[in-house]
Design an enzyme around this catalytic site. Structure first.
Site, PDB file in Angstrom:
ATOM      1  N   ASP A  25       0.846  -1.205   0.000  1.00 46.38           N
ATOM      2  CA  ASP A  25       0.000   0.000   0.000  1.00 46.38           C
ATOM      3  C   ASP A  25       0.883   1.257   0.000  1.00 46.38           C
ATOM      4  OD1 ASP A  25       0.889  -0.211   2.593  1.00 46.38           O
ATOM      5  OD2 ASP A  25      -1.095  -0.086   3.533  1.00 46.38           O
ATOM      6  N   SER A  26       2.216   1.054  -0.023  1.00 49.56           N
ATOM      7  CA  SER A  26       3.135   2.171  -0.267  1.00 49.56           C
ATOM      8  C   SER A  26       2.895   2.736  -1.668  1.00 49.56           C
ATOM      9  CB  SER A  26       4.591   1.722  -0.113  1.00 49.56           C
ATOM     10  OG  SER A  26       4.832   0.544  -0.839  1.00 49.56           O
ATOM     11  N   ASP A  35      -1.063  -6.045  -0.203  1.00 49.31           N
ATOM     12  CA  ASP A  35      -1.463  -5.413   1.062  1.00 49.31           C
ATOM     13  C   ASP A  35      -2.965  -5.203   1.108  1.00 49.31           C
ATOM     14  OD1 ASP A  35       0.394  -4.825   3.046  1.00 49.31           O
ATOM     15  OD2 ASP A  35       1.284  -3.187   1.904  1.00 49.31           O
ATOM     16  N   LYS A  39      -1.343  -9.398   2.733  1.00 47.93           N
ATOM     17  CA  LYS A  39      -0.596  -8.983   3.931  1.00 47.93           C
ATOM     18  C   LYS A  39      -1.477  -8.061   4.768  1.00 47.93           C
ATOM     19  CE  LYS A  39       3.097  -5.961   3.806  1.00 47.93           C
ATOM     20  NZ  LYS A  39       2.620  -4.826   4.636  1.00 47.93           N
ATOM     21  N   GLU A  82      -1.518  -5.632   8.529  1.00 49.26           N
ATOM     22  CA  GLU A  82      -0.742  -5.020   9.612  1.00 49.26           C
ATOM     23  C   GLU A  82      -1.438  -5.249  10.951  1.00 49.26           C
ATOM     24  OE1 GLU A  82       0.015  -0.887   8.829  1.00 49.26           O
ATOM     25  OE2 GLU A  82       0.923  -1.291   6.886  1.00 49.26           O
ATOM     26  N   GLU A 119       9.001  -4.464  10.576  1.00 43.59           N
ATOM     27  CA  GLU A 119       9.431  -3.158  10.056  1.00 43.59           C
ATOM     28  C   GLU A 119       9.993  -2.281  11.162  1.00 43.59           C
ATOM     29  OE1 GLU A 119       6.715  -1.218   7.376  1.00 43.59           O
ATOM     30  OE2 GLU A 119       7.876   0.630   7.365  1.00 43.59           O
TER      31      GLU A 119
HETATM   32  O1  KIV Z   1       3.562  -1.129   1.669  1.00 48.05           O
HETATM   33  C1  KIV Z   1       4.746  -1.482   1.721  1.00 48.05           C
HETATM   34  O2  KIV Z   1       5.566  -1.167   0.858  1.00 48.05           O
HETATM   35  C2  KIV Z   1       5.163  -2.288   2.856  1.00 48.05           C
HETATM   36  C3  KIV Z   1       6.623  -2.557   3.012  1.00 48.05           C
HETATM   37  C4  KIV Z   1       7.310  -1.351   3.528  1.00 48.05           C
HETATM   38  C5  KIV Z   1       6.877  -3.734   3.852  1.00 48.05           C
HETATM   39  O3  KIV Z   1       4.363  -2.683   3.640  1.00 48.05           O
END
Ligand code: KIV
Length: 285
Positions: A63-64, A102, A132, A134, A201
């Protein structure tokens, strides 16, 4: 240059032969053999082709994307539809790597039924291999429900950017005993529920090592030191496209920012000076 291309080809061929397709089981095997897992983020078709071709084990549709693709300050605004769009683009390119997507903010924290529906949409509409999420104890019910539907889940502990408004800062997490103890408990809970791995992280390397040694599933670190089972970086940061972000843990493998600006400037100059297109770069009939 020739030597590099040769070595790169040999290494890529070796990796593809050893593991023709990366699955969550392969990652487990890699941990058992003490082989490190290499993961990078990817958000689009063209980059995903290059990542897959290079022999990367895991592509994280992070989600980056909210930051590096859309220019938002945080990861919070990205939507489920947008994540599915990025994930589908990546999936059209990938043959070998494992693709993890994510779950965006707000699509799994509410209740576990909503979480399952969001995960099913990602898997069905993008064709990705895993998701993924969090968090630890707080999201356990959702993790359990998603896993029971046969969807592999990668955990994410430590600095969890979707909670930036709670933390207020992106500094190193779990430096105090209480938070470190909670992180260790959460890691165990995620493993017990059936997660296939955990991203750690921005936590102290000693803590990451302790967690890694206490688990059978692999840990993948970003700013978590060298004693984890694998590493992940954000593509735009490691390629040096994004120059605004320079945390201690980031190694830049290229300076694409300068390379790209050079190419764009050259093009602009050529157009303005009537140097592009030349006689070979146009059609006559
Ligand atoms: O969204 C992302 O890029 C991440 C990584 C920093 C692990 O969760």
């Amino acid at each position: 240059m020739i030597k590099f291309a040769f070595q790169y080809n040999i290494y890529t061929m070796y990796l593809s032969k050893k593991y023709p397709k990366i699955t969550t089981h392969v990652l487990q095997e890699m941990k058992q053999r003490g082989e490190k897992i290499a993961m990078l983020t990817g958000y689009d078709y063209s980059m995903a082709r290059l990542l897959d071709e290079s022999g990367i084990d895991v592509i994280l549709v992070g989600d980056s994307a909210s930051n590096v693709m859309a220019g938002h300050e945080t990861t919070l605004p990205i939507t489920l539809d947008q994540m599915i769009y990025h994930a589908s683009s990546v999936m059209r390119a990938v043959k070998r790597s494992l693709v993890v997507v994510d779950m965006p903010f707000g699509t799994y924290q509410g209740n576990s039924k909503e979480a399952l529906n969001s995960a099913i949409r990602i898997m069905k509409e993008s064709g990705a291999n895993a998701i993924k999420m969090e968090g630890g104890e707080e999201i356990l019910e959702s993790v359990e429900r998603i896993l029971s539907a046969g969807i592999p889940v990668l955990g994410h502990l430590g600095l969890t950017p979707q909670s930036i408004n709670k933390f207020g800062t992106y500094v190193v997490r779990a430096t105090e005993k209480e938070e470190a103890e909670k992180l260790k408990r959460d890691a165990k809970l995620l493993e017990e529920k059936g997660c296939f791995g955990i991203v750690l992280e921005k936590i102290p390397s000693g803590l990451a090592e302790e967690v890694t040694n206490s688990l059978k599933i692999p840990t993948i670190g970003i700013g978590a030191g060298d004693k984890v089972d694998g590493q992940v970086l954000v593509l735009h940061d490691m390629l040096g496209i994004n120059q605004d972000f320079s945390p201690r843990f980031l190694r830049r493998y290229h300076n694409l920012h300068d390379e790209i600006i050079k190419a764009f400037s050259h093009y602009i100059e050529d157009v303005k000076n009537l140097d592009f297109p030349n006689e070979h770069e146009q059609y006559y009939k």
